[in-house]
Write a protein that holds these residues in place. Structure first.
Motif, PDB file in Angstrom:
ATOM      1  N   SER A 336      23.153  36.789 -19.818  1.00 11.84           N
ATOM      2  CA  SER A 336      24.473  37.419 -19.712  1.00 11.84           C
ATOM      3  C   SER A 336      24.978  37.485 -17.957  1.00 11.84           C
ATOM      4  O   SER A 336      24.089  38.326 -17.261  1.00 11.84           O
ATOM      5  CB  SER A 336      24.500  38.766 -20.230  1.00 11.84           C
ATOM      6  OG  SER A 336      25.759  39.469 -20.026  1.00 11.84           O
ATOM      7  N   ASP A 338      27.894  39.371 -17.177  1.00 12.17           N
ATOM      8  CA  ASP A 338      28.741  40.296 -17.239  1.00 12.17           C
ATOM      9  C   ASP A 338      28.204  41.648 -17.746  1.00 12.17           C
ATOM     10  O   ASP A 338      28.778  42.710 -18.036  1.00 12.17           O
ATOM     11  CB  ASP A 338      30.078  39.984 -18.048  1.00 12.17           C
ATOM     12  CG  ASP A 338      29.724  39.753 -19.545  1.00 12.17           C
ATOM     13  OD1 ASP A 338      28.581  40.033 -20.000  1.00 12.17           O
ATOM     14  OD2 ASP A 338      30.488  39.245 -20.045  1.00 12.17           O
ATOM     15  N   SER A 345      28.963  39.289 -24.861  1.00 14.50           N
ATOM     16  CA  SER A 345      29.245  38.763 -23.575  1.00 14.50           C
ATOM     17  C   SER A 345      30.290  37.720 -23.581  1.00 14.50           C
ATOM     18  O   SER A 345      30.370  36.886 -24.379  1.00 14.50           O
ATOM     19  CB  SER A 345      28.003  38.157 -22.996  1.00 14.50           C
ATOM     20  OG  SER A 345      28.256  37.453 -21.684  1.00 14.50           O
ATOM     21  N   LYS A 346      31.134  37.770 -22.569  1.00 13.35           N
ATOM     22  CA  LYS A 346      32.304  36.785 -22.263  1.00 13.35           C
ATOM     23  C   LYS A 346      31.729  35.818 -21.234  1.00 13.35           C
ATOM     24  O   LYS A 346      32.912  34.947 -21.037  1.00 13.35           O
ATOM     25  CB  LYS A 346      33.429  37.487 -21.991  1.00 13.35           C
ATOM     26  CG  LYS A 346      33.994  38.685 -22.789  1.00 13.35           C
ATOM     27  CD  LYS A 346      34.215  38.190 -24.264  1.00 13.35           C
ATOM     28  CE  LYS A 346      34.924  39.314 -25.018  1.00 13.35           C
ATOM     29  NZ  LYS A 346      34.260  40.726 -24.926  1.00 13.35           N
ATOM     30  N   LYS A 347      30.800  35.797 -20.849  1.00 14.23           N
ATOM     31  CA  LYS A 347      30.224  35.000 -19.551  1.00 14.23           C
ATOM     32  C   LYS A 347      28.680  35.103 -19.656  1.00 14.23           C
ATOM     33  O   LYS A 347      28.045  35.900 -19.130  1.00 14.23           O
ATOM     34  CB  LYS A 347      30.833  35.356 -18.208  1.00 14.23           C
ATOM     35  CG  LYS A 347      30.877  34.513 -17.085  1.00 14.23           C
ATOM     36  CD  LYS A 347      31.447  34.998 -16.064  1.00 14.23           C
ATOM     37  CE  LYS A 347      31.594  34.052 -14.428  1.00 14.23           C
ATOM     38  NZ  LYS A 347      31.769  34.433 -13.420  1.00 14.23           N
ATOM     39  N   LEU A 404      32.748  33.014 -27.559  1.00 14.04           N
ATOM     40  CA  LEU A 404      32.615  32.170 -26.644  1.00 14.04           C
ATOM     41  C   LEU A 404      33.048  30.685 -27.235  1.00 14.04           C
ATOM     42  O   LEU A 404      33.297  30.633 -28.537  1.00 14.04           O
ATOM     43  CB  LEU A 404      31.039  31.638 -26.584  1.00 14.04           C
ATOM     44  CG  LEU A 404      30.136  32.972 -26.013  1.00 14.04           C
ATOM     45  CD1 LEU A 404      28.827  32.580 -26.196  1.00 14.04           C
ATOM     46  CD2 LEU A 404      30.596  33.130 -24.566  1.00 14.04           C
ATOM     47  N   LYS A 406      33.867  27.846 -24.803  1.00 19.39           N
ATOM     48  CA  LYS A 406      33.977  26.675 -23.723  1.00 19.39           C
ATOM     49  C   LYS A 406      32.670  26.942 -22.785  1.00 19.39           C
ATOM     50  O   LYS A 406      32.136  27.796 -22.478  1.00 19.39           O
ATOM     51  CB  LYS A 406      35.158  27.218 -22.832  1.00 19.39           C
ATOM     52  CG  LYS A 406      35.491  26.078 -21.604  1.00 19.39           C
ATOM     53  CD  LYS A 406      36.450  26.530 -20.608  1.00 19.39           C
ATOM     54  CE  LYS A 406      36.586  25.770 -19.468  1.00 19.39           C
ATOM     55  NZ  LYS A 406      37.800  26.187 -18.518  1.00 19.39           N
ATOM     56  N   THR A 408      31.006  24.450 -19.412  1.00 18.17           N
ATOM     57  CA  THR A 408      30.985  23.905 -18.229  1.00 18.17           C
ATOM     58  C   THR A 408      29.640  23.426 -17.748  1.00 18.17           C
ATOM     59  O   THR A 408      29.095  24.368 -17.374  1.00 18.17           O
ATOM     60  CB  THR A 408      31.781  24.737 -17.178  1.00 18.17           C
ATOM     61  OG1 THR A 408      33.090  24.994 -17.687  1.00 18.17           O
ATOM     62  CG2 THR A 408      32.269  23.816 -16.024  1.00 18.17           C
ATOM     63  N   GLU A 419      33.688  19.489 -18.470  1.00 15.97           N
ATOM     64  CA  GLU A 419      33.720  20.423 -19.611  1.00 15.97           C
ATOM     65  C   GLU A 419      32.732  19.692 -20.787  1.00 15.97           C
ATOM     66  O   GLU A 419      32.805  18.276 -20.711  1.00 15.97           O
ATOM     67  CB  GLU A 419      35.228  20.347 -20.112  1.00 15.97           C
ATOM     68  CG  GLU A 419      36.101  21.233 -19.280  1.00 15.97           C
ATOM     69  CD  GLU A 419      35.574  22.684 -18.919  1.00 15.97           C
ATOM     70  OE1 GLU A 419      34.879  23.378 -19.880  1.00 15.97           O
ATOM     71  OE2 GLU A 419      36.177  23.006 -17.660  1.00 15.97           O
ATOM     72  N   LEU A 441      27.700  27.043 -17.700  1.00 13.17           N
ATOM     73  CA  LEU A 441      28.416  28.363 -17.646  1.00 13.17           C
ATOM     74  C   LEU A 441      29.266  28.287 -19.123  1.00 13.17           C
ATOM     75  O   LEU A 441      30.054  27.341 -19.205  1.00 13.17           O
ATOM     76  CB  LEU A 441      29.601  28.594 -16.190  1.00 13.17           C
ATOM     77  CG  LEU A 441      30.347  29.641 -16.543  1.00 13.17           C
ATOM     78  CD1 LEU A 441      29.579  30.963 -16.329  1.00 13.17           C
ATOM     79  CD2 LEU A 441      31.527  29.193 -15.344  1.00 13.17           C
ATOM     80  N   VAL A 442      29.170  29.470 -19.771  1.00  9.17           N
ATOM     81  CA  VAL A 442      29.781  29.339 -21.020  1.00  9.17           C
ATOM     82  C   VAL A 442      30.694  30.510 -21.054  1.00  9.17           C
ATOM     83  O   VAL A 442      30.384  31.625 -20.577  1.00  9.17           O
ATOM     84  CB  VAL A 442      28.701  29.731 -22.271  1.00  9.17           C
ATOM     85  CG1 VAL A 442      29.213  29.658 -23.603  1.00  9.17           C
ATOM     86  CG2 VAL A 442      27.505  28.566 -22.221  1.00  9.17           C
ATOM     87  N   LYS A 443      31.684  30.325 -21.572  1.00 12.65           N
ATOM     88  CA  LYS A 443      33.017  31.585 -21.727  1.00 12.65           C
ATOM     89  C   LYS A 443      33.137  31.499 -22.856  1.00 12.65           C
ATOM     90  O   LYS A 443      33.450  30.737 -23.733  1.00 12.65           O
ATOM     91  CB  LYS A 443      33.787  31.208 -20.453  1.00 12.65           C
ATOM     92  CG  LYS A 443      33.280  31.409 -19.099  1.00 12.65           C
ATOM     93  CD  LYS A 443      34.588  31.459 -18.201  1.00 12.65           C
ATOM     94  CE  LYS A 443      34.103  31.675 -16.677  1.00 12.65           C
ATOM     95  NZ  LYS A 443      35.078  31.572 -15.713  1.00 12.65           N
TER      96      LYS A 443
END
Length: 443
Positions: A336, A338, A345-347, A404, A406, A408, A419, A441-443
């Motif tokens: 994580s 964030d 988690s968002k990031k 989640l 996306k 990158t 992507e 990187l996953v969001k």
């Protein structure tokens, strides 16, 4: 005679400490010495007692296989022989296995998984995990050349070619070490792995130190590739009767100020170490080492990762992450970014590492004769050239997280590459990692 030397050494460190603190008005923490004794079993505690008038305790510790050649102390040259060694299968060699002195910070002032060694990605992974667990206060990698990967880790010999020039031995500004720092630095610095409560506490009288009595638990002899030749030590147990594996379960410390000797051993210890199955767990339940197969698992709310000889299992089911990997050796880390648990988690950072060798590196199999045994190893034919080449990643990751969407792919420098295609289910996120992955990187 040893008592007189110890008393003189302690007096010296105390006087120098007081001079720096009171005469020169130095405000920083002070360490007496980071070196070692002639006999770690009988003298290590005495050595640290002599340092106890200073605030900080320190050691130098490395992990290395065997490297043999006329200049093997400082460079890697065609014609040298070597074998790799993994702390995942020989956990007694982990630099973090330290008996800490109560009320004194402890640091590792030099460490590294030195070249030539194919099993280097475990270094940052295991260091972050067990520094966090045991409360050792820091580790200094020796040595980093610059802020990125070393562009030219070869000695500049005019006219030399790939087959004849020498590669530096000590530079860790390489993908296998420097490249593995982001996920492990996040894990360590953000406290994603809990520090344990005390597993073993030993109290030793000064008289017992002077008499060189055997302690309740000792450390393995620290290893320095230029000064030690004990390449094959597998000393899980000592004459103290307590296994070196205890350092993988939680914190171990000692006090020297008591007049009588007494010890405390956590009652959970026997349930944490399984000698028959060659497994050891931390008392926090967050770390597990299968040293029979050479696999380390970190399983906490904010970081869920695996490292080692991965294809001995095909699937790893952690709290919120499922990992499938066919790599013989490597690491897959999900962290994580964030400070939120992975399931919310968002990031998130996905970091992977495998085995890295220079382009056009060539070696042949050979046998290396040591004093007590013969070991399968390699003879270096040529040391190659830049850039480093990585074994391809072969892994799939599924994260239980409804937010989640996306992914990158980032370059080794952390910049955008492209992507990635992902599979989004109701409550989970799945991705087949590209073969050239290091950071996603996953969001």
């Amino acid at each position: 005679f040893p008592v007189a030397i110890a008393e003189m050494q302690k007096k010296f460190y105390d006087e120098i400490h007081d001079y720096y603190r009171n005469e020169l008005k130095c405000k920083q923490l002070i360490n007496g010495c980071n070196w070692k004794t002639a006999d770690v079993l009988r003298l290590n505690d005495l050595e640290r007692w002599t340092n106890s008038g200073c605030e900080v305790m320190a050691v130098n510790r490395y992990v290395s296989g065997g490297h043999f050649g006329s200049t093997s102390g400082w460079k890697i040259t065609p014609g040298d022989t070597y074998f790799s060694k993994s702390a995942l299968k020989s956990p007694e060699i982990l630099p973090t296995n330290l008996k800490q002195v109560k009320a004194h910070p402890m640091i590792i002032t030099e460490s590294g998984w030195n070249l030539p060694n194919k099993y280097q990605v475990e270094g940052p992974f295991l260091s972050a995990a067990y520094l966090s667990l045991t409360g050792v206060d820091g580790l200094y990698w020796f040595t980093m050349d610059n802020g990125g990967f070393t562009a030219q880790p070869y000695f500049a010999h005019l006219g030399k070619t790939d087959s004849t020039r020498s590669l530096t031995k000590w530079d860790l500004s390489i993908p296998a070490c420097w490249g593995m720092m982001p996920a492990n630095a996040l894990t360590y610095r953000l406290g994603y792995i809990r520090q344990s409560k005390e597993i073993v506490h030993e109290e030793r009288s000064i008289e017992g130190l002077f008499q060189r009595k055997i302690p309740l638990i000792s450390e393995n002899t620290s290893f320095d590739p230029n000064r030690d030749k004990n390449y094959t030590s597998n000393n899980m147990n000592t004459v103290t009767g307590l296994s070196q594996l205890i350092y993988l379960t939680g914190g171990v410390d000692v006090s020297y100020s008591t007049d009588s000797e007494s010890n405390k051993i956590n009652s959970s210890l026997n349930s944490l170490i399984d000698i028959k199955r060659k497994k050891v767990k931390s008392i926090t339940g967050e770390l597990e080492l299968d040293y029979g197969n050479g696999i380390s698992i970190v399983n906490t709310p904010c970081t869920q990762s695996i490292c080692g000889f991965l294809n001995s299992r095909k699937e790893y089911n952690l709290q919120d992450v499922r990992i499938n990997s066919n790599n013989e050796y490597g690491s897959v880390q999900v962290v994580s970014m964030d400070k939120l648990p992975l399931r919310r988690s968002k990031k998130i950072l996905i970091q992977t590492g495998t085995i890295y060798l220079p382009t056009n590196w060539k070696e042949t199999k050979t046998q290396i004769q040591l004093k007590d045994q013969t070991i399968d190893g390699f003879k270096i034919v040529q040391t190659g050239r830049m850039p480093w080449q990585a074994e391809n990643i072969d892994a799939t990751i599924e994260i239980k997280n409804p937010f989640l969407s996306k992914a990158t792919l980032l370059s080794a420098s952390g910049y955008f590459c492209k992507e990635l295609t992902v599979i989004r289910n109701k409550d989970s996120f799945k991705i087949i990692l590209p073969k050239n992955s290091m950071y996603i990187l996953v969001k």
